[in-house]
Design an enzyme around this catalytic site. Structure first.
Site, PDB file in Angstrom:
ATOM      1  N   TYR A 166       0.766  -1.165  -0.037  1.00 32.14           N
ATOM      2  CA  TYR A 166       0.245  -0.059   0.033  1.00 32.14           C
ATOM      3  C   TYR A 166       0.934   1.290  -0.007  1.00 32.14           C
ATOM      4  O   TYR A 166       0.668   2.298  -0.858  1.00 32.14           O
ATOM      5  CB  TYR A 166      -0.865  -0.047   1.346  1.00 32.14           C
TER       6      TYR A 166
HETATM    7  N1  NAP Z   1      -8.724   6.973   6.783  1.00 27.46           N
HETATM    8  C1  NAP Z   1      -7.424   7.291   6.871  1.00 27.46           C
HETATM    9  O1  NAP Z   1      -6.667   7.149   8.220  1.00 27.46           O
HETATM   10  C2  NAP Z   1      -6.290   7.311   5.765  1.00 27.46           C
HETATM   11  C3  NAP Z   1      -5.076   7.621   6.112  1.00 27.46           C
HETATM   12  C4  NAP Z   1      -4.562   7.683   5.145  1.00 27.46           C
HETATM   13  C5  NAP Z   1      -4.832   7.515   3.656  1.00 27.46           C
HETATM   14  N2  NAP Z   1      -6.083   7.634   3.508  1.00 27.46           N
HETATM   15  C6  NAP Z   1      -6.757   7.478   2.037  1.00 27.46           C
HETATM   16  O2  NAP Z   1      -7.731   8.159   2.001  1.00 27.46           O
HETATM   17  C7  NAP Z   1      -8.559   7.450   0.967  1.00 27.46           C
HETATM   18  C8  NAP Z   1      -9.928   7.520   1.606  1.00 27.46           C
HETATM   19  O3  NAP Z   1      -9.843   6.650   2.567  1.00 27.46           O
HETATM   20  P1  NAP Z   1     -10.925   6.049   3.741  1.00 27.46           P
HETATM   21  O4  NAP Z   1     -10.645   5.935   5.075  1.00 27.46           O
HETATM   22  O5  NAP Z   1     -12.217   7.098   3.372  1.00 27.46           O
HETATM   23  O6  NAP Z   1     -11.368   4.876   2.945  1.00 27.46           O
HETATM   24  P2  NAP Z   1     -12.819   3.915   3.184  1.00 27.46           P
HETATM   25  O7  NAP Z   1     -13.599   4.471   4.050  1.00 27.46           O
HETATM   26  O8  NAP Z   1     -12.194   2.448   2.974  1.00 27.46           O
HETATM   27  O9  NAP Z   1     -13.297   4.366   1.407  1.00 27.46           O
HETATM   28  C9  NAP Z   1     -12.829   3.949   0.395  1.00 27.46           C
HETATM   29  C10 NAP Z   1     -13.632   4.339  -0.823  1.00 27.46           C
HETATM   30  O10 NAP Z   1     -13.136   4.010  -2.089  1.00 27.46           O
HETATM   31  C11 NAP Z   1     -14.005   3.333  -2.742  1.00 27.46           C
HETATM   32  N3  NAP Z   1     -13.346   2.161  -3.377  1.00 27.46           N
HETATM   33  C12 NAP Z   1     -12.635   1.091  -3.093  1.00 27.46           C
HETATM   34  N4  NAP Z   1     -12.132   0.570  -4.172  1.00 27.46           N
HETATM   35  C13 NAP Z   1     -12.586   1.220  -5.428  1.00 27.46           C
HETATM   36  C14 NAP Z   1     -12.501   0.726  -6.643  1.00 27.46           C
HETATM   37  N5  NAP Z   1     -11.669  -0.255  -7.204  1.00 27.46           N
HETATM   38  N6  NAP Z   1     -13.216   1.690  -7.596  1.00 27.46           N
HETATM   39  C15 NAP Z   1     -13.987   2.402  -7.244  1.00 27.46           C
HETATM   40  N7  NAP Z   1     -14.026   3.091  -5.736  1.00 27.46           N
HETATM   41  C16 NAP Z   1     -13.402   2.260  -5.016  1.00 27.46           C
HETATM   42  C17 NAP Z   1     -15.011   2.630  -1.808  1.00 27.46           C
HETATM   43  O11 NAP Z   1     -16.097   2.345  -2.281  1.00 27.46           O
HETATM   44  P3  NAP Z   1     -16.757   0.747  -2.433  1.00 27.46           P
HETATM   45  O12 NAP Z   1     -16.310  -0.212  -1.750  1.00 27.46           O
HETATM   46  O13 NAP Z   1     -18.434   0.906  -2.654  1.00 27.46           O
HETATM   47  O14 NAP Z   1     -16.219   0.446  -4.044  1.00 27.46           O
HETATM   48  C18 NAP Z   1     -14.967   3.462  -0.708  1.00 27.46           C
HETATM   49  O15 NAP Z   1     -15.887   4.475  -1.077  1.00 27.46           O
HETATM   50  C19 NAP Z   1      -8.058   6.377   0.544  1.00 27.46           C
HETATM   51  O16 NAP Z   1      -7.243   6.746  -0.637  1.00 27.46           O
HETATM   52  C20 NAP Z   1      -6.937   6.046   1.812  1.00 27.46           C
HETATM   53  O17 NAP Z   1      -5.897   5.293   1.294  1.00 27.46           O
HETATM   54  C21 NAP Z   1      -6.926   7.381   4.632  1.00 27.46           C
END
Ligand code: NAP
Length: 285
Positions: A166
């Site tokens: 990742y």
């Molecule tokens: N939360 C944190 O602490 C954190 C920290 C560092 C970076 N990030 C980054 O921030 C971003 C959002 O994170 P989050 O915490 O909100 O994650 P999350 O709640 O798991 O949401 C991820 C979103 O991406 C969508 N998704 C996943 N695979 C997909 C695909 N192949 N095509 C289209 N949509 C897809 C999912 O929708 P479906 O499952 O319905 O497809 C979901 O809406 C990510 O890039 C993550 O790496 C988050």
């Protein structure tokens, strides 16, 4: 001089607004609140359509902003092409792309334990997806007045902690973003990365509620601000990078991590030497 706390309400990760789950949903609401026509996607119509309804219900009555759900797997070139085609057909153009879909896939951790499938899945979602989406929006942006592309990455990509595949994929976003910035800057297309620390989304809240004690205390202690982030704070930063307020910023990697990476050497030093050092803030009465 303006008293900061009077001008802005002070943030805390303990009084988070949990009604909208996932950072993408909160970003979409922020853009629609500002009046943007906002297209959102996920792999499942059953998930993205109710998400769009939630966002619409949370919008102020007087905003002209709208939200449009589209089923799309960002790792599929044909899906992404269809997403961009429908957006260009239904609306005037595409000014902003937020590459937010992402996350650690499979049993990711230390490199010697990672299967090739897990490695490939992490690269597909976290690097190939942003490449496909950027590739499709650049020509219409270039034909119009330019645009802004924002890639959501992670602090882990810079400091070698967390899941290896990742983090490697998210680190690739830095290079992808700089290439876009350099190659298409004269078309007024900007490209920037926002590198997040831990953000308290709905799924993380559920983990916290299931765990004994506070599983996030250690992570809080690693940040300069002494707390984790809220999705709304990331939405604000994305909005800034999308807006003319950041018109001279391109090719940048901006941390949105509460100061985690600013103090990372201190974190490693404390861990390596088993030092239970109190942050300076605890010494000031
Ligand atoms: N939360 C944190 O602490 C954190 C920290 C560092 C970076 N990030 C980054 O921030 C971003 C959002 O994170 P989050 O915490 O909100 O994650 P999350 O709640 O798991 O949401 C991820 C979103 O991406 C969508 N998704 C996943 N695979 C997909 C695909 N192949 N095509 C289209 N949509 C897809 C999912 O929708 P479906 O499952 O319905 O497809 C979901 O809406 C990510 O890039 C993550 O790496 C988050």
């Amino acid at each position: 001089m303006i008293a900061y706390e009077r001008a802005f309400s002070r943030r805390s990760d303990r009084d988070c607004n949990w009604r909208l789950s996932g950072i993408g949903k909160v970003i979409a609401r922020r853009f629609a609140t500002e009046g943007a026509t906002t297209v959102i996607c996920s792999r499942s119509a059953d998930r993205i359509e109710p998400a769009a309804d939630d966002i619409e219900h949370a919008l102020p009555d007087d905003t002209p902003g709208t939200v449009h759900p589209v089923e799309c797997d960002v790792t599929s070139a044909s899906d992404v092409r269809a997403l961009v085609d429908v957006t260009l057909t239904d609306f005037d153009g595409i000014d902003i792309l937020v590459n937010n879909a992402g996350g650690a896939q499979g049993n990711d951790g230390k490199l010697h334990t990672i299967s090739e499938d897990t490695w490939a899945d992490n690269l597909a979602l976290n690097l190939t997806g942003p490449y496909l989406c950027s590739r499709e929006v650049i020509p219409p942006m270039a034909e119009a007045d330019g645009g802004s592309i924002i890639h959501v990455s992670t602090a882990n990509a810079a400091i070698g902690i967390g899941a290896s595949a990742y983090s490697a994929a998210k680190a690739g976003l830095y290079s992808l973003s700089r290439s876009i910035a350099v190659h298409y800057g004269t078309f007024n297309i900007r490209s920037n990365v926002l590198s997040l620390g831990t953000i308290l989304t709905e799924s993380r809240r559920e983990t916290r509620e299931e765990a004994d004690g506070d599983p996030y205390q250690e992570l809080r202690d690693e940040t300069a601000l002494g707390r984790l982030g809220q999705p709304a704070e990331i939405a604000d930063a994305v909005l800034f990078l999308a807006s003319p307020c950041s018109s001279f910023i391109t090719g940048a990697n901006i941390p949105a991590d509460g100061g985690l990476t600013a103090g990372v050497s201190q974190v490693f030093h404390r861990a390596a030497n088993d030092i239970d050092e109190q942050p300076v803030r605890d010494e000031i009465p």
